[in-house]
Scaffold this motif. Structure first.
Motif, PDB file in Angstrom:
ATOM      1  N   ILE A  25       0.864  -1.178  -0.019  1.00  0.00           N
ATOM      2  CA  ILE A  25       0.100   0.051  -0.079  1.00  0.00           C
ATOM      3  C   ILE A  25       0.935   1.198   0.214  1.00  0.00           C
ATOM      4  CG2 ILE A  25      -1.594   1.278   1.375  1.00  0.00           C
ATOM      5  CD1 ILE A  25      -2.772  -1.407   2.482  1.00  0.00           C
ATOM      6  N   ALA A  26       1.942   1.258   0.754  1.00  0.00           N
ATOM      7  CA  ALA A  26       2.717   2.427   0.891  1.00  0.00           C
ATOM      8  C   ALA A  26       3.693   2.654  -0.586  1.00  0.00           C
ATOM      9  CB  ALA A  26       3.794   2.236   2.073  1.00  0.00           C
ATOM     10  N   ALA A  27       4.018   1.792  -0.987  1.00  0.00           N
ATOM     11  CA  ALA A  27       4.550   1.561  -2.410  1.00  0.00           C
ATOM     12  C   ALA A  27       3.695   2.004  -3.419  1.00  0.00           C
ATOM     13  CB  ALA A  27       5.391   0.371  -2.608  1.00  0.00           C
ATOM     14  N   ALA A  28       2.465   1.721  -3.653  1.00  0.00           N
ATOM     15  CA  ALA A  28       1.333   2.037  -4.334  1.00  0.00           C
ATOM     16  C   ALA A  28       1.225   3.513  -4.304  1.00  0.00           C
ATOM     17  CB  ALA A  28       0.277   1.489  -4.296  1.00  0.00           C
ATOM     18  N   GLU A  29       0.991   3.980  -2.958  1.00  0.00           N
ATOM     19  CA  GLU A  29       0.717   5.630  -2.734  1.00  0.00           C
ATOM     20  C   GLU A  29       1.957   6.268  -3.379  1.00  0.00           C
ATOM     21  OE1 GLU A  29      -0.392   5.233   1.479  1.00  0.00           O
ATOM     22  OE2 GLU A  29      -2.381   5.061   0.822  1.00  0.00           O
ATOM     23  N   GLY A  32       1.721   6.965  -7.005  1.00  0.00           N
ATOM     24  CA  GLY A  32       0.592   7.799  -7.411  1.00  0.00           C
ATOM     25  C   GLY A  32      -0.568   7.337  -7.242  1.00  0.00           C
ATOM     26  N   TRP A  33      -1.013   6.193  -6.710  1.00  0.00           N
ATOM     27  CA  TRP A  33      -2.266   5.491  -6.480  1.00  0.00           C
ATOM     28  C   TRP A  33      -2.743   6.520  -5.234  1.00  0.00           C
ATOM     29  CZ3 TRP A  33      -4.317   1.450  -9.174  1.00  0.00           C
ATOM     30  CH2 TRP A  33      -3.360   0.801 -10.026  1.00  0.00           C
ATOM     31  N   VAL A  34      -4.169   6.678  -5.328  1.00  0.00           N
ATOM     32  CA  VAL A  34      -4.827   7.304  -4.237  1.00  0.00           C
ATOM     33  C   VAL A  34      -6.037   6.654  -3.976  1.00  0.00           C
ATOM     34  CG1 VAL A  34      -4.086   9.616  -5.291  1.00  0.00           C
ATOM     35  CG2 VAL A  34      -6.229   8.450  -6.322  1.00  0.00           C
ATOM     36  N   ASP A  35      -6.887   7.101  -2.787  1.00  0.00           N
ATOM     37  CA  ASP A  35      -7.726   6.286  -2.206  1.00  0.00           C
ATOM     38  C   ASP A  35      -9.251   6.821  -2.469  1.00  0.00           C
ATOM     39  OD1 ASP A  35      -8.172   8.939  -0.962  1.00  0.00           O
ATOM     40  OD2 ASP A  35      -7.860   8.213   1.348  1.00  0.00           O
ATOM     41  N   PRO A  37     -11.334   7.738  -6.415  1.00  0.00           N
ATOM     42  CA  PRO A  37     -11.350   8.047  -7.725  1.00  0.00           C
ATOM     43  C   PRO A  37     -11.322   9.601  -8.115  1.00  0.00           C
ATOM     44  CG  PRO A  37     -13.019   6.446  -7.556  1.00  0.00           C
ATOM     45  CD  PRO A  37     -12.426   6.916  -6.098  1.00  0.00           C
ATOM     46  N   GLU A  38     -12.033  10.514  -7.151  1.00  0.00           N
ATOM     47  CA  GLU A  38     -12.111  11.797  -7.265  1.00  0.00           C
ATOM     48  C   GLU A  38     -10.753  12.606  -7.122  1.00  0.00           C
ATOM     49  OE1 GLU A  38     -14.232  10.231  -5.227  1.00  0.00           O
ATOM     50  OE2 GLU A  38     -15.792  10.298  -6.495  1.00  0.00           O
ATOM     51  N   ARG A  39      -9.741  11.775  -6.599  1.00  0.00           N
ATOM     52  CA  ARG A  39      -8.404  12.302  -6.100  1.00  0.00           C
ATOM     53  C   ARG A  39      -7.507  12.017  -7.190  1.00  0.00           C
ATOM     54  NH1 ARG A  39      -6.075  10.882  -1.013  1.00  0.00           N
ATOM     55  NH2 ARG A  39      -4.781  12.548  -1.443  1.00  0.00           N
ATOM     56  N   ILE A  40      -7.771  11.402  -8.429  1.00  0.00           N
ATOM     57  CA  ILE A  40      -7.017  11.118  -9.522  1.00  0.00           C
ATOM     58  C   ILE A  40      -6.501  12.474 -10.025  1.00  0.00           C
ATOM     59  CG2 ILE A  40      -6.890   9.993 -11.697  1.00  0.00           C
ATOM     60  CD1 ILE A  40      -8.536   7.863 -10.957  1.00  0.00           C
ATOM     61  N   GLY A  41      -5.305  12.553 -10.248  1.00  0.00           N
ATOM     62  CA  GLY A  41      -4.857  13.681 -10.934  1.00  0.00           C
ATOM     63  C   GLY A  41      -4.377  15.001  -9.971  1.00  0.00           C
ATOM     64  N   GLU A  42      -4.708  14.864  -8.669  1.00  0.00           N
ATOM     65  CA  GLU A  42      -4.365  15.656  -7.619  1.00  0.00           C
ATOM     66  C   GLU A  42      -2.862  15.676  -7.602  1.00  0.00           C
ATOM     67  OE1 GLU A  42      -6.282  15.291  -3.782  1.00  0.00           O
ATOM     68  OE2 GLU A  42      -8.512  15.822  -4.498  1.00  0.00           O
ATOM     69  N   VAL A  43      -2.373  16.899  -7.316  1.00  0.00           N
ATOM     70  CA  VAL A  43      -1.024  17.070  -6.880  1.00  0.00           C
ATOM     71  C   VAL A  43      -0.780  16.825  -5.526  1.00  0.00           C
ATOM     72  CG1 VAL A  43       0.991  18.546  -6.926  1.00  0.00           C
ATOM     73  CG2 VAL A  43      -0.756  18.847  -8.628  1.00  0.00           C
ATOM     74  N   PRO A  44      -0.187  15.923  -5.001  1.00  0.00           N
ATOM     75  CA  PRO A  44       0.232  15.455  -3.599  1.00  0.00           C
ATOM     76  C   PRO A  44       0.775  16.667  -2.776  1.00  0.00           C
ATOM     77  CG  PRO A  44       1.717  14.435  -4.767  1.00  0.00           C
ATOM     78  CD  PRO A  44       0.811  15.076  -5.957  1.00  0.00           C
ATOM     79  N   THR A  45       0.362  16.890  -1.669  1.00  0.00           N
ATOM     80  CA  THR A  45       0.830  18.026  -0.776  1.00  0.00           C
ATOM     81  C   THR A  45       2.145  17.507  -0.142  1.00  0.00           C
ATOM     82  OG1 THR A  45      -0.729  17.649   0.917  1.00  0.00           O
ATOM     83  CG2 THR A  45      -1.315  19.378  -0.461  1.00  0.00           C
ATOM     84  N   PRO A  46       3.114  18.060  -0.152  1.00  0.00           N
ATOM     85  CA  PRO A  46       4.219  17.708   0.496  1.00  0.00           C
ATOM     86  C   PRO A  46       3.901  17.392   1.943  1.00  0.00           C
ATOM     87  CG  PRO A  46       4.899  19.690  -0.273  1.00  0.00           C
ATOM     88  CD  PRO A  46       3.500  19.350  -0.794  1.00  0.00           C
ATOM     89  N   GLU A  47       4.765  16.538   2.804  1.00  0.00           N
ATOM     90  CA  GLU A  47       4.550  16.653   4.280  1.00  0.00           C
ATOM     91  C   GLU A  47       5.327  17.719   4.845  1.00  0.00           C
ATOM     92  OE1 GLU A  47       4.607  12.592   5.866  1.00  0.00           O
ATOM     93  OE2 GLU A  47       3.678  11.602   4.320  1.00  0.00           O
ATOM     94  N   PRO A  48       5.053  18.241   5.660  1.00  0.00           N
ATOM     95  CA  PRO A  48       5.896  19.133   6.505  1.00  0.00           C
ATOM     96  C   PRO A  48       7.071  18.565   7.157  1.00  0.00           C
ATOM     97  CG  PRO A  48       3.863  19.046   7.709  1.00  0.00           C
ATOM     98  CD  PRO A  48       3.673  18.119   6.356  1.00  0.00           C
TER      99      PRO A  48
END
Length: 70
Positions: A25-29, A32-35, A37-48
């Motif tokens: 699951i961690a490797a897939a995320e 670029g895999w998301v939880d 379908p609405e989040r497909i294509g979102e730019v991930p926010t970097p973790e602070p």
């Protein structure tokens, strides 16, 4: 105890795919895999980045004491 299972989505697999195990699951995320379908294509926010906690051995800096020794 069983491995965690997670349904994830990606633009080349909008119907989703099941991933089994925390590492998968961690490797897939990261890939670029998301939880949702609405989040497909979102730019991930970097973790602070967390600042390291000050150690107890270091002395705290006191304000206004820069000229105290002169």
């Amino acid at each position: 105890m069983s491995d965690p299972r997670c349904f994830l989505y990606r633009s080349d697999c909008p119907q989703g795919e099941i991933f089994v195990g925390e590492e998968a699951i961690a490797a897939a995320e990261k890939d670029g895999w998301v939880d949702s379908p609405e989040r497909i294509g979102e730019v991930p926010t970097p973790e602070p980045e967390l600042e390291p906690e000050p150690s107890e051995e270091s002395e705290p800096e006191l304000e206004g004491d820069e000229d105290a020794g002169e």
